[in-house]
Design an enzyme around this catalytic site. Structure first.
Site, PDB file in Angstrom:
ATOM      1  N   GLU A 100       0.834  -1.213   0.000  1.00  0.00           N
ATOM      2  CA  GLU A 100       0.000   0.000   0.000  1.00  0.00           C
ATOM      3  C   GLU A 100       0.860   1.251   0.000  1.00  0.00           C
ATOM      4  O   GLU A 100       2.014   1.214   0.442  1.00  0.00           O
ATOM      5  CB  GLU A 100      -0.877   0.010   1.263  1.00  0.00           C
ATOM      6  CG  GLU A 100      -2.350  -0.254   1.014  1.00  0.00           C
ATOM      7  CD  GLU A 100      -3.087   0.860   0.289  1.00  0.00           C
ATOM      8  OE1 GLU A 100      -2.498   1.534  -0.579  1.00  0.00           O
ATOM      9  OE2 GLU A 100      -4.278   1.052   0.587  1.00  0.00           O
ATOM     10  N   ASP A 101       0.284   2.336  -0.467  1.00  0.00           N
ATOM     11  CA  ASP A 101       0.992   3.617  -0.388  1.00  0.00           C
ATOM     12  C   ASP A 101       0.899   4.194   1.016  1.00  0.00           C
ATOM     13  O   ASP A 101       1.886   4.632   1.588  1.00  0.00           O
ATOM     14  CB  ASP A 101       0.455   4.609  -1.443  1.00  0.00           C
ATOM     15  CG  ASP A 101      -1.072   4.736  -1.459  1.00  0.00           C
ATOM     16  OD1 ASP A 101      -1.759   4.088  -0.633  1.00  0.00           O
ATOM     17  OD2 ASP A 101      -1.581   5.482  -2.308  1.00  0.00           O
ATOM     18  N   ASP A 104      -4.421   5.105   6.385  1.00  0.00           N
ATOM     19  CA  ASP A 104      -4.991   6.261   7.080  1.00  0.00           C
ATOM     20  C   ASP A 104      -6.046   5.758   8.070  1.00  0.00           C
ATOM     21  O   ASP A 104      -5.717   5.403   9.191  1.00  0.00           O
ATOM     22  CB  ASP A 104      -5.561   7.227   6.033  1.00  0.00           C
ATOM     23  CG  ASP A 104      -6.105   8.512   6.624  1.00  0.00           C
ATOM     24  OD1 ASP A 104      -5.795   8.817   7.790  1.00  0.00           O
ATOM     25  OD2 ASP A 104      -6.838   9.230   5.921  1.00  0.00           O
ATOM     26  N   PHE A 155      -2.094  15.820   4.630  1.00  0.00           N
ATOM     27  CA  PHE A 155      -2.475  15.250   3.338  1.00  0.00           C
ATOM     28  C   PHE A 155      -1.232  15.286   2.462  1.00  0.00           C
ATOM     29  O   PHE A 155      -0.708  16.348   2.153  1.00  0.00           O
ATOM     30  CB  PHE A 155      -3.617  16.021   2.669  1.00  0.00           C
ATOM     31  CG  PHE A 155      -4.063  15.343   1.411  1.00  0.00           C
ATOM     32  CD1 PHE A 155      -4.933  14.259   1.460  1.00  0.00           C
ATOM     33  CD2 PHE A 155      -3.576  15.740   0.173  1.00  0.00           C
ATOM     34  CE1 PHE A 155      -5.319  13.602   0.294  1.00  0.00           C
ATOM     35  CE2 PHE A 155      -3.957  15.087  -0.995  1.00  0.00           C
ATOM     36  CZ  PHE A 155      -4.831  14.011  -0.927  1.00  0.00           C
ATOM     37  N   VAL A 156      -0.740  14.109   2.102  1.00  0.00           N
ATOM     38  CA  VAL A 156       0.521  14.031   1.367  1.00  0.00           C
ATOM     39  C   VAL A 156       0.309  13.542  -0.064  1.00  0.00           C
ATOM     40  O   VAL A 156      -0.647  12.819  -0.353  1.00  0.00           O
ATOM     41  CB  VAL A 156       1.541  13.122   2.096  1.00  0.00           C
ATOM     42  CG1 VAL A 156       2.065  13.792   3.345  1.00  0.00           C
ATOM     43  CG2 VAL A 156       0.943  11.764   2.414  1.00  0.00           C
ATOM     44  N   ARG A 168       1.346  11.816  -8.682  1.00  0.00           N
ATOM     45  CA  ARG A 168       1.861  10.460  -8.413  1.00  0.00           C
ATOM     46  C   ARG A 168       3.302  10.311  -8.896  1.00  0.00           C
ATOM     47  O   ARG A 168       4.046   9.465  -8.419  1.00  0.00           O
ATOM     48  CB  ARG A 168       1.008   9.411  -9.131  1.00  0.00           C
ATOM     49  CG  ARG A 168      -0.438   9.332  -8.657  1.00  0.00           C
ATOM     50  CD  ARG A 168      -1.059   8.050  -9.206  1.00  0.00           C
ATOM     51  NE  ARG A 168      -2.522   8.056  -9.163  1.00  0.00           N
ATOM     52  CZ  ARG A 168      -3.250   7.719  -8.106  1.00  0.00           C
ATOM     53  NH1 ARG A 168      -2.661   7.359  -6.996  1.00  0.00           N
ATOM     54  NH2 ARG A 168      -4.567   7.729  -8.168  1.00  0.00           N
TER      55      ARG A 168
HETATM   56  P1  IMP Z   1      -7.695   4.354   4.413  1.00  0.00           P
HETATM   57  O1  IMP Z   1      -8.708   3.372   3.918  1.00  0.00           O
HETATM   58  O2  IMP Z   1      -8.337   5.522   5.103  1.00  0.00           O
HETATM   59  O3  IMP Z   1      -6.624   3.715   5.282  1.00  0.00           O
HETATM   60  O4  IMP Z   1      -7.025   5.045   3.181  1.00  0.00           O
HETATM   61  C1  IMP Z   1      -6.176   4.427   2.363  1.00  0.00           C
HETATM   62  C2  IMP Z   1      -6.163   5.123   1.014  1.00  0.00           C
HETATM   63  O5  IMP Z   1      -6.581   6.484   1.095  1.00  0.00           O
HETATM   64  C3  IMP Z   1      -4.763   5.142   0.498  1.00  0.00           C
HETATM   65  O6  IMP Z   1      -4.497   4.000  -0.278  1.00  0.00           O
HETATM   66  C4  IMP Z   1      -4.746   6.413  -0.321  1.00  0.00           C
HETATM   67  O7  IMP Z   1      -5.181   6.121  -1.629  1.00  0.00           O
HETATM   68  C5  IMP Z   1      -5.750   7.306   0.326  1.00  0.00           C
HETATM   69  N1  IMP Z   1      -5.088   8.315   1.203  1.00  0.00           N
HETATM   70  C6  IMP Z   1      -5.091   8.365   2.555  1.00  0.00           C
HETATM   71  N2  IMP Z   1      -4.376   9.405   3.012  1.00  0.00           N
HETATM   72  C7  IMP Z   1      -3.900  10.036   1.913  1.00  0.00           C
HETATM   73  C8  IMP Z   1      -3.067  11.206   1.726  1.00  0.00           C
HETATM   74  O8  IMP Z   1      -2.592  11.868   2.674  1.00  0.00           O
HETATM   75  N3  IMP Z   1      -2.789  11.535   0.433  1.00  0.00           N
HETATM   76  C9  IMP Z   1      -3.269  10.838  -0.635  1.00  0.00           C
HETATM   77  N4  IMP Z   1      -4.038   9.743  -0.502  1.00  0.00           N
HETATM   78  C10 IMP Z   1      -4.357   9.347   0.765  1.00  0.00           C
HETATM   79 MG    MG Z   2      -4.775   4.243  -2.496  1.00  0.00          MG
END
Ligand code: IMP
Ligand code: MG
Length: 183
Positions: A100-101, A104, A155-156, A168
């Site tokens: 994963e990138d 969050d 937010f990155v 990207r």
């Molecule tokens: P989660 O389901 O909230 O854990 O979010 C995961 C996905 O949200 C990541 O794979 C990203 O695509 C996106 N995401 C969460 N935080 C950021 C951020 O700071 N910048 C860009 N994308 C984010």
């Molecule tokens: Mg993502």
């Protein structure tokens, strides 16, 4: 609209990312040895990370991809996770590592772990470039096996992470300041 790259302040340089990816690759190689790994990249954000990470791993491996959508292209998570594209191959009896990138809220990974658990992998691990633990959904206790960097609640963008599909391609990770920010 194309967002302005001058609103991105470097948080993690390309050099630091590359050094950390090399460390992660070495650790994964030591942990897995000759085991056959399936790296599952979550499209599209994991593409640069997976591409560098796979070349830092010496264990035998294959790659596959899956696309989910949890963001409606903005700065806030919508909470809902949609499967846009499933894996091309079965993962039964495979040593699966989700790449994963960023983690969050953790909702994306929670969804994936539940989905993959029903497919009978030999093992299931998580490797993320970034972890934003302050964003975790209430009660969400994910165990992340390999983390590149833990960051504060910014937010990155960059190195796979996007804003409306852009940024990207940046080789570094930076904090995006929306136009309402004083600067
Ligand atoms: P989660 O389901 O909230 O854990 O979010 C995961 C996905 O949200 C990541 O794979 C990203 O695509 C996106 N995401 C969460 N935080 C950021 C951020 O700071 N910048 C860009 N994308 C984010
Ligand atoms: Mg993502």
């Amino acid at each position: 609209m194309i967002p302005d790259v001058s609103r991105v302040d470097t948080l993690i340089s390309a050099e630091r990312i590359q050094a950390r990816v090399a460390e992660l690759g070495a650790r994964i190689s030591a942990d897995y040895g000759d085991k056959d790994i399936t790296l599952v990249g979550i499209l599209k954000g994991s593409v640069p990370f997976l591409s560098d990470l796979m070349r830092a791993i010496t264990s035998p491996l294959q790659i596959d991809f899956l696309e989910l959508s949890s963001y409606a292209g903005g700065l806030q998570s919508t909470g809902a996770v949609r499967l846009m594209k499933d894996l091309a191959h079965p993962i039964e009896d495979k040593h699966v590592m989700i790449v994963e990138d960023i983690v969050d809220t953790g909702l994306t990974l929670r969804h994936l772990l539940e989905m993959f658990a029903t497919r009978g992998p030999a093992s299931l691990a998580i490797c993320t470039l970034l972890d934003k633990p302050s964003g975790r959904a209430p009660g969400e206790e994910l165990t992340i096996d390999y983390t590149g960097f833990t960051i504060a609640n910014h937010f990155v963008v960059g190195y796979g992470l996007d804003l409306g599909g852009y940024f990207r391609n940046l080789p570094h990770v930076g904090v995006y300041h929306p136009p309402t920010d004083d600067r």
